[in-house]
Design a protein around this motif. Structure first.
Motif, PDB file in Angstrom:
ATOM      1  N   GLU A  55      31.659  44.846  33.797  1.00 56.54           N
ATOM      2  CA  GLU A  55      31.356  43.923  34.897  1.00 56.54           C
ATOM      3  C   GLU A  55      32.512  43.963  35.889  1.00 56.54           C
ATOM      4  OE1 GLU A  55      30.855  39.080  35.512  1.00 56.54           O
ATOM      5  OE2 GLU A  55      30.649  39.963  33.511  1.00 56.54           O
ATOM      6  N   VAL A  56      32.187  44.098  37.161  1.00 57.27           N
ATOM      7  CA  VAL A  56      33.195  44.141  38.217  1.00 57.27           C
ATOM      8  C   VAL A  56      33.241  42.780  38.904  1.00 57.27           C
ATOM      9  CG1 VAL A  56      33.719  45.116  40.475  1.00 57.27           C
ATOM     10  CG2 VAL A  56      33.090  46.621  38.584  1.00 57.27           C
ATOM     11  N   LEU A  57      34.452  42.226  39.018  1.00 57.36           N
ATOM     12  CA  LEU A  57      34.623  40.902  39.619  1.00 57.36           C
ATOM     13  C   LEU A  57      35.755  40.972  40.648  1.00 57.36           C
ATOM     14  CD1 LEU A  57      33.668  37.989  39.611  1.00 57.36           C
ATOM     15  CD2 LEU A  57      35.186  37.534  37.688  1.00 57.36           C
ATOM     16  N   PRO A  58      35.455  41.426  41.873  1.00 57.70           N
ATOM     17  CA  PRO A  58      36.494  41.503  42.901  1.00 57.70           C
ATOM     18  C   PRO A  58      36.979  40.097  43.264  1.00 57.70           C
ATOM     19  CG  PRO A  58      34.547  42.774  43.519  1.00 57.70           C
ATOM     20  CD  PRO A  58      34.158  41.904  42.372  1.00 57.70           C
ATOM     21  N   ALA A  59      38.291  39.912  43.314  1.00 58.67           N
ATOM     22  CA  ALA A  59      38.832  38.593  43.651  1.00 58.67           C
ATOM     23  C   ALA A  59      40.293  38.718  44.042  1.00 58.67           C
ATOM     24  CB  ALA A  59      38.690  37.628  42.469  1.00 58.67           C
ATOM     25  N   ASP A  60      40.661  37.999  45.085  1.00 55.53           N
ATOM     26  CA  ASP A  60      42.062  37.790  45.424  1.00 55.53           C
ATOM     27  C   ASP A  60      42.487  36.526  44.687  1.00 55.53           C
ATOM     28  OD1 ASP A  60      44.518  37.139  46.463  1.00 55.53           O
ATOM     29  OD2 ASP A  60      43.936  37.386  48.564  1.00 55.53           O
ATOM     30  N   LEU A  61      43.278  36.671  43.658  1.00 54.62           N
ATOM     31  CA  LEU A  61      43.608  35.544  42.784  1.00 54.62           C
ATOM     32  C   LEU A  61      44.478  34.499  43.461  1.00 54.62           C
ATOM     33  CD1 LEU A  61      44.175  37.540  39.488  1.00 54.62           C
ATOM     34  CD2 LEU A  61      42.247  36.033  40.032  1.00 54.62           C
ATOM     35  N   LEU A  62      45.008  34.812  44.645  1.00 51.01           N
ATOM     36  CA  LEU A  62      45.780  33.821  45.390  1.00 51.01           C
ATOM     37  C   LEU A  62      44.905  32.993  46.326  1.00 51.01           C
ATOM     38  CD1 LEU A  62      49.022  35.851  46.180  1.00 51.01           C
ATOM     39  CD2 LEU A  62      48.745  33.968  44.549  1.00 51.01           C
ATOM     40  N   ALA A  63      43.637  33.357  46.423  1.00 51.54           N
ATOM     41  CA  ALA A  63      42.678  32.570  47.211  1.00 51.54           C
ATOM     42  C   ALA A  63      41.953  31.635  46.251  1.00 51.54           C
ATOM     43  CB  ALA A  63      41.694  33.496  47.918  1.00 51.54           C
ATOM     44  N   PRO A  64      42.138  30.327  46.375  1.00 47.92           N
ATOM     45  CA  PRO A  64      41.605  29.395  45.371  1.00 47.92           C
ATOM     46  C   PRO A  64      40.133  29.599  45.034  1.00 47.92           C
ATOM     47  CG  PRO A  64      43.086  28.229  46.831  1.00 47.92           C
ATOM     48  CD  PRO A  64      42.937  29.610  47.398  1.00 47.92           C
ATOM     49  N   ARG A  65      39.276  29.763  46.022  1.00 50.60           N
ATOM     50  CA  ARG A  65      37.848  29.890  45.737  1.00 50.60           C
ATOM     51  C   ARG A  65      37.543  31.174  44.967  1.00 50.60           C
ATOM     52  NH1 ARG A  65      34.511  27.726  51.087  1.00 50.60           N
ATOM     53  NH2 ARG A  65      35.295  25.566  51.013  1.00 50.60           N
ATOM     54  N   GLN A  66      38.262  32.233  45.272  1.00 46.98           N
ATOM     55  CA  GLN A  66      38.037  33.488  44.552  1.00 46.98           C
ATOM     56  C   GLN A  66      38.600  33.411  43.133  1.00 46.98           C
ATOM     57  OE1 GLN A  66      38.680  37.167  46.792  1.00 46.98           O
ATOM     58  NE2 GLN A  66      38.863  35.940  48.663  1.00 46.98           N
ATOM     59  N   ARG A  67      39.750  32.782  42.993  1.00 40.19           N
ATOM     60  CA  ARG A  67      40.307  32.599  41.648  1.00 40.19           C
ATOM     61  C   ARG A  67      39.381  31.741  40.797  1.00 40.19           C
ATOM     62  NH1 ARG A  67      44.086  29.086  42.563  1.00 40.19           N
ATOM     63  NH2 ARG A  67      42.723  27.481  41.723  1.00 40.19           N
ATOM     64  N   GLU A  68      38.780  30.725  41.410  1.00 39.42           N
ATOM     65  CA  GLU A  68      37.874  29.847  40.661  1.00 39.42           C
ATOM     66  C   GLU A  68      36.655  30.604  40.142  1.00 39.42           C
ATOM     67  OE1 GLU A  68      37.187  26.759  43.484  1.00 39.42           O
ATOM     68  OE2 GLU A  68      39.225  25.934  43.268  1.00 39.42           O
ATOM     69  N   LYS A  69      36.228  31.665  40.841  1.00 39.77           N
ATOM     70  CA  LYS A  69      35.134  32.498  40.328  1.00 39.77           C
ATOM     71  C   LYS A  69      35.529  33.122  38.993  1.00 39.77           C
ATOM     72  CE  LYS A  69      34.636  35.467  43.582  1.00 39.77           C
ATOM     73  NZ  LYS A  69      34.124  36.614  44.363  1.00 39.77           N
ATOM     74  N   VAL A  70      36.763  33.546  38.910  1.00 40.92           N
ATOM     75  CA  VAL A  70      37.242  34.159  37.665  1.00 40.92           C
ATOM     76  C   VAL A  70      37.340  33.105  36.564  1.00 40.92           C
ATOM     77  CG1 VAL A  70      39.095  35.504  36.606  1.00 40.92           C
ATOM     78  CG2 VAL A  70      38.488  35.885  39.015  1.00 40.92           C
ATOM     79  N   GLU A  71      37.837  31.927  36.916  1.00 44.31           N
ATOM     80  CA  GLU A  71      37.905  30.848  35.934  1.00 44.31           C
ATOM     81  C   GLU A  71      36.517  30.503  35.399  1.00 44.31           C
ATOM     82  OE1 GLU A  71      40.209  27.460  37.295  1.00 44.31           O
ATOM     83  OE2 GLU A  71      41.391  28.783  38.570  1.00 44.31           O
ATOM     84  N   ARG A  72      35.534  30.428  36.306  1.00 42.89           N
ATOM     85  CA  ARG A  72      34.162  30.094  35.865  1.00 42.89           C
ATOM     86  C   ARG A  72      33.608  31.177  34.945  1.00 42.89           C
ATOM     87  NH1 ARG A  72      33.724  28.292  41.292  1.00 42.89           N
ATOM     88  NH2 ARG A  72      32.647  30.205  41.911  1.00 42.89           N
ATOM     89  N   ARG A  73      33.932  32.436  35.235  1.00 41.31           N
ATOM     90  CA  ARG A  73      33.463  33.519  34.350  1.00 41.31           C
ATOM     91  C   ARG A  73      34.094  33.396  32.964  1.00 41.31           C
ATOM     92  NH1 ARG A  73      31.979  35.768  30.932  1.00 41.31           N
ATOM     93  NH2 ARG A  73      31.313  37.940  30.632  1.00 41.31           N
ATOM     94  N   ILE A  74      35.357  33.040  32.910  1.00 48.87           N
ATOM     95  CA  ILE A  74      36.039  32.878  31.617  1.00 48.87           C
ATOM     96  C   ILE A  74      35.421  31.736  30.817  1.00 48.87           C
ATOM     97  CG2 ILE A  74      38.229  32.226  30.545  1.00 48.87           C
ATOM     98  CD1 ILE A  74      39.621  33.680  32.901  1.00 48.87           C
ATOM     99  N   GLU A  75      35.038  30.673  31.507  1.00 51.77           N
ATOM    100  CA  GLU A  75      34.528  29.472  30.842  1.00 51.77           C
ATOM    101  C   GLU A  75      33.028  29.510  30.576  1.00 51.77           C
ATOM    102  OE1 GLU A  75      37.644  26.226  32.796  1.00 51.77           O
ATOM    103  OE2 GLU A  75      35.804  26.772  33.855  1.00 51.77           O
ATOM    104  N   ALA A  76      32.315  30.489  31.149  1.00 49.13           N
ATOM    105  CA  ALA A  76      30.852  30.486  31.136  1.00 49.13           C
ATOM    106  C   ALA A  76      30.284  30.492  29.714  1.00 49.13           C
ATOM    107  CB  ALA A  76      30.323  31.690  31.907  1.00 49.13           C
ATOM    108  N   ASP A  77      29.314  29.598  29.490  1.00 52.61           N
ATOM    109  CA  ASP A  77      28.616  29.544  28.203  1.00 52.61           C
ATOM    110  C   ASP A  77      27.405  30.458  28.169  1.00 52.61           C
ATOM    111  OD1 ASP A  77      30.348  27.622  27.124  1.00 52.61           O
ATOM    112  OD2 ASP A  77      29.210  25.980  28.037  1.00 52.61           O
ATOM    113  N   ASP A  78      26.909  30.862  29.328  1.00 52.70           N
ATOM    114  CA  ASP A  78      25.689  31.658  29.397  1.00 52.70           C
ATOM    115  C   ASP A  78      25.963  33.145  29.609  1.00 52.70           C
ATOM    116  OD1 ASP A  78      26.729  31.326  31.917  1.00 52.70           O
ATOM    117  OD2 ASP A  78      24.777  31.124  32.913  1.00 52.70           O
ATOM    118  N   ARG A  79      27.211  33.567  29.448  1.00 52.04           N
ATOM    119  CA  ARG A  79      27.602  34.969  29.586  1.00 52.04           C
ATOM    120  C   ARG A  79      28.334  35.376  28.324  1.00 52.04           C
ATOM    121  NH1 ARG A  79      28.157  36.235  34.978  1.00 52.04           N
ATOM    122  NH2 ARG A  79      28.111  38.405  34.280  1.00 52.04           N
ATOM    123  N   PRO A  80      28.464  36.689  28.068  1.00 50.92           N
ATOM    124  CA  PRO A  80      29.248  37.113  26.900  1.00 50.92           C
ATOM    125  C   PRO A  80      30.636  36.479  26.931  1.00 50.92           C
ATOM    126  CG  PRO A  80      28.083  38.979  27.833  1.00 50.92           C
ATOM    127  CD  PRO A  80      27.878  37.836  28.789  1.00 50.92           C
TER     128      PRO A  80
END
Length: 255
Positions: A55-80
């Motif tokens: 899975e490819v997840l492009p994100a600038d981790l210094l941009a809060p909204r983009q970093r939050e996408k990564v956080e949501r993926r880590i926390e997701a219950d409906d994904r591996p």
């Protein structure tokens, strides 16, 4: 059941090597970096070579909204679920703090401290509920010697990881600070230095595959700190007992 690893800074350097070695071990991958094109190319190569899902997840981790996408993926219950998190994203600055732009220093601090702290926090909840997981925070041997703000950031990462490993390791979640020395990757080239222009002895250079392999072994053994290679294990012990003035001069070597 196939396990999944999420790696930041995954398009090149140590991040790309973590991706290769974890794919070889059969892990599906979530790759995070700013460069979508580089990520997609790397993902296609890994899928073709190892037959794993990427899975490819492009994100600038210094941009809060983009970093939050990564956080949501880590926390997701409906994904591996994420079984291994590798906090690897980073960049370097010249060592002369007084001459550096302060906003560059703030971004440097954010990427090396705030971002791995946030992603580690996001990963701990799901991992502790499952009773298993590994987090690797890529630090540096610079954490053990005075080396401008880079060493200070990496020291924070080492101490945080050491504490978190002691705290959560008994509950099945290990946290390991990985402390490589000078390693052949594109990290130094991105700072404008061509290979061989570091002023560092060949003896002190490490190969990225060796660094990653040893750190993964140490994480599997539940170590809170991994210092790949015997030469750097010895060096970090020696530096700790040197006077600050001497270790600071040593810290000026290289970039």
């Amino acid at each position: 059941m196939t396990k999944t690893a999420l790696i930041t800074g995954a398009s090149s350097g140590l991040g790309a090597e973590y991706a290769r070695q974890l794919a070889l071990r059969g892990f599906d991958l979530v790759l995070v970096a700013r460069d979508r094109e580089a990520l997609e190319q790397h993902a296609a190569e890994l899928h073709s070579r190892f037959g794993i899902a990427v899975e490819v997840l492009p994100a600038d981790l210094l941009a809060p909204r983009q970093r939050e996408k990564v956080e949501r993926r880590i926390e997701a219950d409906d994904r591996p679920p994420i079984d291994i998190l590798v906090n690897n994203a980073g960049f370097g600055l010249p060592l002369d703090f007084a001459r550096n732009d302060i906003e560059d220093e703030v971004r440097h601090l954010g990427l090396h401290v705030e971002v791995p702290m946030r992603l580690t926090h996001a990963a701990l909840g799901p991992m502790l509920r499952r009773g298993r997981g590994r987090i690797l925070n890529v630090a540096s041997v610079a954490a053990f010697m005075p080396r401008s703000t880079y060493g200070a950031c990496k020291r924070w990462l080492v101490e945080f990881s050491r504490w978190a490993n002691a705290q959560y390791g008994p509950r099945g979640v290990t946290v390991t600070a990985v402390c490589p020395g000078f390693t052949h990757t594109s990290f130094h080239e991105r700072m404008g230095l061509p290979p061989g222009d570091e002023g560092i002895s060949d003896f002190l250079w490490l190969a990225a595959p060796d660094v990653v392999a040893e750190s993964l072994r140490d994480a599997a053994r539940g170590k809170g700190v991994s210092v790949p290679s015997l030469r750097y294990k010895v060096l970090t012990r020696v530096v700790r007992i040197l006077p600050a003035s001497v270790s600071a001069r040593l810290g000026q070597r290289g970039r």
